[in-house]
Design a protein around this motif. Structure first.
Motif, short mmCIF file in Angstrom:
data_model
loop_
_atom_site.label_atom_id
_atom_site.label_comp_id
_atom_site.label_asym_id
_atom_site.label_seq_id
_atom_site.Cartn_x
_atom_site.Cartn_y
_atom_site.Cartn_z
N UNK A 176 -39.12 42.63 46.96
CA UNK A 176 -39.26 44.10 46.93
C UNK A 176 -40.25 44.51 45.83
N UNK A 177 -40.22 43.78 44.72
CA UNK A 177 -41.16 44.07 43.62
C UNK A 177 -42.57 43.63 43.98
N UNK A 178 -42.68 42.67 44.86
CA UNK A 178 -44.00 42.23 45.30
C UNK A 178 -44.61 43.23 46.26
N UNK A 179 -43.80 43.74 47.17
CA UNK A 179 -44.30 44.57 48.26
C UNK A 179 -44.40 46.05 47.92
N UNK A 227 -41.76 40.88 33.95
CA UNK A 227 -42.60 39.79 34.46
C UNK A 227 -43.26 40.26 35.76
N UNK A 228 -44.37 39.63 36.08
CA UNK A 228 -45.03 39.94 37.33
C UNK A 228 -45.79 38.70 37.80
N UNK A 234 -45.03 45.73 41.95
CA UNK A 234 -44.02 46.09 40.96
C UNK A 234 -43.78 44.97 39.97
N UNK A 235 -42.63 45.05 39.29
CA UNK A 235 -42.32 44.07 38.25
C UNK A 235 -40.90 43.53 38.44
N UNK A 236 -40.64 42.42 37.79
CA UNK A 236 -39.30 41.85 37.73
C UNK A 236 -38.84 41.93 36.28
#
Length: 314
Positions: A176-179, A227-228, A234-236
């Motif tokens: 979800x953070x990637x997309x 982190x990314x 987005x980010x983690x």
């Protein structure tokens, strides 16, 4: 006049978390098995406004509305609207399980809400139902879409992973953070329930980084390390209150829905400020006294709190 209040350890307290209810429409396993439908005493919007003004005069700049589940209150928008008018408050945020967010997102934004954190521990329907006791994952996903559309930013998803329960779904959450331009944050399991006391269930931040080596550190914000990776929108985030205590940097206190203030999430100790609500001078002095009583740090390892998260203000 605004004064800057520090605790006895020199930490500047600028962040107030306000629990507006201990009721919740879900019953998450890690929160503490409580009667989540039971209604305790709850302050009125006007009382929250008075208290927020006093805290702002003591240096509070950010307020987060929490619960329980804050959106079970039909006057939550009025609470946000009143707090938004308080001089000195720069940010008003809200933490929710997202079930009712589709209904409220636009009016919360119009009332002055800046950002929202949404609890999402799994993107798998059966796992989500097991964790929360309700088959409402689709409504939560629609709430996330509605928050994004309303312009509530930053938009953050909070997940608590447990080994053998939902830990195998970490990759789907990270996607979800990637997309999307969303921060997906993993919060270590804390001892507020039988599950929380089981060390075998704990998934640490270090374990997540080992499992997903593509993640690269980008910086810290508050209690989270972010982190990314290449191609991520987005980010983690990793929040590690158990394995990497950040108490020395803690800048927050909590107001419970019954008018008591908890200096620390990790202890049951709370101080009643309602007797002073009609006398601003006394209220300000009482807030200063309470802030000075903030402990050096939590003591989760020795089970320092007996209450579930719905009673502690999240």
């Amino acid at each position: 006049m605004i004064i800057t209040v520090k605790d006895s350890f020199g930490r500047e307290i600028s962040y107030l978390r306000i629990s507006v209810t201990q009721r919740c429409n879900l019953n998450c396993v890690y929160c503490g098995k409580e009667d989540c439908a039971k209604k305790a005493e709850e302050l009125t919007p006007e009382q929250y406004y008075i208290i927020a003004k006093a805290f702002a005069k003591c240096g509070i700049k950010k307020i987060r509305i929490t619960g329980g589940e804050p959106l079970v209150r039909n006057d939550v928008t009025e609470i946000v609207r009143l707090i938004r008018t308080v001089s000195g408050i720069e940010t008003v945020a809200l933490t929710t399980n997202g079930v009712y967010l589709k209904q409220y997102a636009e009016e919360l934004k119009a009332a002055g809400l800046d950002s929202v954190n949404i609890s999402l521990d799994s993107t798998d329907g059966s796992t989500y139902r097991h964790l929360t006791g309700a088959d409402v994952l689709q409504r939560v996903m629609e709430g996330i879409d509605a928050a994004e559309k309303a312009g509530l930013s930053p938009l953050k998803l909070n997940a608590v992973l447990m080994k053998g329960v939902n830990s195998d779904g970490a990759g789907e959450l990270i996607s979800l953070a990637k997309e999307r331009k969303i921060d997906v944050r993993f919060i270590e399991l804390m001892p507020f329930s039988d599950e929380g006391e089981n060390a075998d269930l704990l998934v640490t931040g270090d374990e997540i980084l080992k499992q997903f080596p593509i993640l690269e550190y980008t910086g810290s914000e508050g209690t989270a390390k972010y982190y990314s990776a290449e191609g991520f929108k987005g980010r983690v985030g990793l929040i590690s209150p158990v394995t990497r205590k950040f108490c020395n940097e803690c800048n927050r206190v909590r107001l419970l829905c019954d008018g008591k203030v908890k200096p620390c999430l990790g202890y049951d100790t709370a101080y009643d400020i309602l007797p002073f609500i009609n006398d601003e001078e006394k209220l300000l002095k009482e807030i200063e006294k309470i802030i000075l009583k903030k402990p050096a740090g939590h003591n989760f390892e020795n089970r320092s709190t007996a209450h579930g998260l719905n009673k502690t203000g999240g």
